[in-house]
Each structure stands twice: as structure tokens, then as C-alpha cells.
Scaffold this active site. Sequence first.
Site: not given
Ligand code: MTE
Ligand code: MOS
Length: 777
Positions: A208, A239, A321, A353, A355, A521, A724
Site C-alpha cells: 500500500q 486491509f 485513533r 481497516r 486503524f 485512512a 474503513e
Molecule cells: N477493500 C478491498 N477490497 N481490499 C482492501 O485491501 N483495504 C481497506 C479498504 N477497503 C481494502 C479495501 C483499507 S484498510 C483502506 S484504508 C481503504 O480500503 C484504502 O483504500 P481507499 O483509501 O481508496 O478507500
Molecule cells: Mo487502512 S487500515 O488505513 O490501510
Amino acid sequence: MPDSGAASKLYAAVHAPLAHDSAEKHVAGEALYIDDLPEPTGLLHLHVGQSTRAHAGIVRLDLSAVRAAPGVACVLTAADVPGKNDISPIMGDDPMFPEAVVRFIGQPLFAVAAETLPKARAAAALAIVEYEDLPPLLTIEAAQAAGSTIEHSQVMRLGDARAAIAAAPHALSGELAMGGQDHFYLEGQVALVVPGEDGDLHVWSSTQNPTETQHLIARTLGIRDHAVLVEVRRMGGGFGGKETQSVHYAAIAALAATKTGRPAKIRLDRDDDMVMTGKRHAFRTRWAVGFDAAGVLRGAAFELASRCGHSADLSIAINDRAMFHSDNAYCLQAAEIVSHRLRTNTVSDTAFRGFGGPQGMMAIERAMDAIAWTLGKDPLDVRLANLYGVSGELTPYGQRVTDSIALELMTELAESCGYRARRQAVRAWNAENRWLKRGLSLTPVKFGISFTANHLNQAGALVHVYTDGSIHLNHGGTEMGQGLNVKVAQVVAHEFQVPLSAVKISATRTDKVPNTSATAASSGSDLNGMAAQDAARTIKDRLAAFSAQEFGVAAEQVVFTPDGVRIGDLETIGFTELVRRAYFNRVSLSAAGYYRTPEIHYDRARHQGRPFYYFAYGAACSEVVIDTLTGENKVVRVDILHDVGRSLNPAVDAGQIEGGFIQGMGWLTTEELVFDAAGRLTTHAPSTYKIPTAGDRPDVFNLAIWERGENREATIHRSKAVGEPPLMLAISVFSALTDAVASVADHAVLPDLDAPATPERILRAVEDVRRRAGRHV
Ligand code: MTE
Ligand code: MOS
């Protein structure tokens, strides 16, 4: 998607329910993950030798047999790290390989690079390691007793909570423990590194955080950032588990490639991945609340303690957080939030997810149930009575809440899911059923959007328009399945008013957009969508200025439409035609874009400020049934109403809401991390660690995106972050399970139910409630 026609023009727009750009490739198995890339000639495969002790001095590390084993090209230890032996994101406390002391079972001790993976693995088994055991600290309690922390305890205060609680007509207190969670991404940690000229490295990492991967590889190797190119096409899930922890493995592969001059790949087996990589933090929270006869809070106090593992990683921000979300959606009036961050001899826990937000919210939701049952009220009424209004009430960290729509969401959801009638029905059903008991709960989510480390709230993008009218889009965010790429592509297609198929989504690379933040985030589309819009607008402005000059109209009269670019009322020319003309007139068709979130600030020393640009809201109602003889349980119905502002893509957002909810449900019900007395993770495979399966999806699952949603802040097309927040909707499941357990004694005693609410815990809680209520079966 065809290039022309009414449908594709419509679908070029933002707010359209488009499929994920890789949806078909995902299901057809055609999406390329790192292990699918063609393997370069001379590729070496890495296997990592792990510590088998939770805490021990390394007395002897004899790797001569490993080095001599067939097919071995090189063996790496701390002594081989030419730069700084540290892969930590912030604190400098995470060695790539330990020098004298191991700090958890599974810690990478050394790595073997060999011609094949089986050879690397077989060689690693020949290592002779002698340890001198040191006392390990494995639990929150043990670390607290020993005073072992990653930083000093933090305190956040609003008014005098202790006095408010003491003076309140009623007071309650309790304690709630919750477990961690394995990320269980489908693609485990993996990296491929190909060395180039002059010591340069091309790194493919499932991360990430490409920029941090670049920085830390450079730092461990003692080379400059510009020598390292990190590329990420997609992850098979992150995630949060690939926000920092992917770096360790990419850095090991980079070291092997540098040492040998050969390409090197590292790919952890599932079991190794589960043992070696950090997870969601386990927490234990003590809570106390004071309230009046209506159930309205006068004050609340929380004492949070979390197991951080052996190093800081992101634990400081995660625990912050948790503090920020101790109020969830409720106005605490007066608050005292204390947070202890414990250093233990377990794997270093990390982003997951939410955090820390989910762990932060759990206690106040338990308190809401407790208040209601004490006063003989419906928990929904107590929740509604305590929600933030819209008059700018203060959070414990001094941010005024002015955008709360929790009351509207919860009221609307209670109506649409028939909450009141179902509450009656559940009560009647429980009166008639001796062994099976139902529970019902409707809970809100309020989640703060922005990185709380201020500098991370920035992003960049790069847009090229080619002379055939096709568009190359690159931005600093990474795709992990969440649909970021399609959303950002929609933003760019919308700017130029071209079909989505005109926009090519390309891999994230540190040489295209530098100095990026982790995609985390939930801020991916907020930040990168804005940066891409900025880049597209720069090119648009140039095209408009050029057209104005060419056709003798004002630049404002040049309008991009789905039918082409309208030049005042003179004519409409095709986008491609305009682009070609602009090129021949030497207009640059490439631009970088940039965005930084406005208005946020935070004084961490005082824990006061406006850390969040805005809040995302949601509400969920869950109904469960438990078997009081076995603890077996099932979520029978879920209704969700979630706010995503004006959705950039309702299809993708619905997927995020459903997936987030189910993942949260897994955390709170079936996913249990069990460490044995030596500190060994015993649930390190799907045979013992149970994530939800298709069969666990509630039979009735009604999910709605709030139609009136609109971000009051000027975010990208007024959308809201969605990644999240929905995970925390699953707290309704935990609360409903608690309700079902409490029903065995007519809610006369508060269940002592910790998370995850496994059948064993539910059974124990039922028996405990019966015992405390003096009821015999
Ligand atoms: N959705 C999928 N399919 N796979 C992932 O790894 N990660 C989550 C969320 N949704 C994740 C997911 C987490 S921890 C975060 S912070 C956000 O997606 C990150 O992406 P975004 O900022 O574009 O929403
Ligand atoms: Mo998501 S826990 O902020 O990668």
C-alpha cells in the site's frame, strides 16, 4: 465498454455504478499479481529463517550448513545489511534482521536465496541457532505489570469527567477485552526485485506504500532513493497489512538482488505470513459512565490498553485513533480518555481497516447497552438521546461536530428495517423459546476522515493525453481491490467528458508520482481523485486557451461535452481532433497534479485540534440468534444505511460497505488469534483461524447508500471516504449477541462478553449471566 454510444457517454460520468475495472479479470483469473509475472532468467527464491523464541539472546547462529546446501546462492543476516539495519516506518526500532536479541516467534532471523523455493526452504532448516531465553511479555497485563511500553501513556480530556460521573444520578462501569485480527489478504506478502545498471533496482511489491518501500530499501542498502523504482499494479488485498509490513520482505529481496546481482523473489506461505506479520491490535478497555434518568450521558471515562507487539510500527497513530473514536457518534459532555501502548514479545501489530477506530468504539457501545438495560429502556432510545447534534458540540479532542447526520440515518434505518416491531417480536420470541434466544441492535458509526499525521494528507497525479485522444492516468494511490483506480479514472473521464475506456489505468510507480503517502485512512479517492482532477484541469485549461486563440473566443466559452468540445456557438469539435490540433501547435498535453487537504491541524502534545476534515457516518441493525446450550450463533438479518456523500461509484461503494461489514463481523465473532504460553500463534492457518465464508453472510442483508448524502466539505465531487467506516457497522452484531445473552436473565445483569464472541465465549457468558442472576435452567 464500447467507445461511443449513449450508454458509454453516460457511464463516463462520476456517480455512475460502474464495475471495478478489473472485475472480469479478477474472476477470470487474468488479473496479474506479482507471482503471476513472467519470471526473469536467473531468478532466486527467498525463504526466511524465523526465530523460534519469543524473547531470547542469540548465543550462536551457525549458518555454514545453510550456505553449503545445494542450490544456495546467498545467505543474509544482520551483518550483510550495508545501510541502516532498520525497516521501521518511524521509530527506528524494527531491525531487518536482529543482531543480538530476538523479540517474537516468527521474527526474520536470516534469509536464504536459492535456485528454487524448496531448496531455499530445505537449506534454511539446516541452521543451528542457540538461544538464551529471556522472560517474554506476551499479554497486555504482563506488559503493564512490567511497565513495557512503546511510548508513554496519552491522555485526552474534555472538562472534568470524573467529577461529572460522580455527580451524575446514575453511574456504571465495566471492562471489555477484544482480540486482534489477521488481515487474511488473498495475496500474501510478496515482492520481486530485478537489479539494473549502476546498482539500480526495479521492485514489484504488493504494498500500500510504494514510497516508503523505496525509502526503506534505499536506507537499508545505503543508496539514494532515485536508484529504487517501486511498482504496484494491484494487491490481492491489503486491509492495512501492507501499509508498513510489506516493506520488510521487499527489503530482504532487494538485499538479495543487490548481493547477488540476480533477480530475487520472496513470497511468504500463508502460515508463515500469519505468524510473521502484524495484525489488528488486541485491546482491553475499562469504561465508566455517568448519566441521568433519561439515559443521557453526563460524562465518560475510558482507559484503553493495547498490545502493540515488539516494536512501534504504526501503533502510536493507531492508538491515537482509538482515542479519537472512543466517543463513536455520541456527545460525551465530559470525557477522560487514557491510552496505554504496551510493548510485548509478539509480532508487531499494525494498521487494519479502521486503524484503532473499531477498538475505540467498542466500549461506548457496550456502555449504551448497559445504560439502557439498567434504566429499562430500549438501547436504541439511549443511543438516539446521546448522539451529537449539529450545533457544534465538542469532541474530546476539541473538534466541533457540525456535520452529524447520525440521527437522520438511525431514524430512517429504524423505520425501514421495522426496528420497533421487531424489538417486540424478539421479546415475544425469547419468551417462548427456552434454549434459542434472539438479539437485536441498531448502532451508528461516525468515523473521522484524514490521516492524523498531518503531512500525509497530500497526493500527486500524472496525466498524459496522447494524440489519438487516449489518456494515460497515474496517481499516487494503490489498488487493493477497493476500486480506487476506477474512481480516479471516472474523475478524469468526467473532466474531459470522454468515455471511461479512453482512460488507461496504469500501475502506481515511484518514478511517475513521487513522495506519496500510503493508500490508507480511507483517503485514497479523496486525495488522489483531487490530484488527478488538478492534472486534468491543467491540460483542459491549456486546451481551452489554445482553442480560444485559434477560434477567437473567450476561454470560458470552450466547453467539454460528451459530444465534443464546444467552441462558443461556433462549432463543436471532437476531443481527439482538438488534441491533435493542440499538439501541432505545440501545446503540452501532459501535466502533474497535486492536492493537499485544507483546514486540518492537530496539536498532539495537547491532543486538541481539528484532525479530521469531515466525518463519515453509517448505521446498521443486526438480528442474531444464539443457542444457549452450545453458544452456536448466527446473524439472521442485517440492514445497513451508510453515508458516502455523493458516491463517486455506488456499485464500488456498495461492495466496500458489504465487505467492510462482513470483515468486521469476522473480527467480532469467529476470528480468534490464540497464542500459547510460549508466545506461539497457534491459529496460523484457515484450518484454525476462521474468517467468514459465503455461508456466514446473513440470509437477509439489506444494504442502502444514503440517497441524500452530500459532503459539506469540498471533497472530490462531494463524495465521502468509504474504505474503513463500514467495518464498524459490525459492532451491531456484537451488541445484538450481547443482547441475546442478556435476555437469558431478562437484561437484569450485564453480560461479561468479550470479543470475538465465539461460541465458547457466548456459552460462558450465558452461564455466567444465569449464575449472577441466580437463575437455574
Ligand atoms: N477493500 C478491498 N477490497 N481490499 C482492501 O485491501 N483495504 C481497506 C479498504 N477497503 C481494502 C479495501 C483499507 S484498510 C483502506 S484504508 C481503504 O480500503 C484504502 O483504500 P481507499 O483509501 O481508496 O478507500
Ligand atoms: Mo487502512 S487500515 O488505513 O490501510
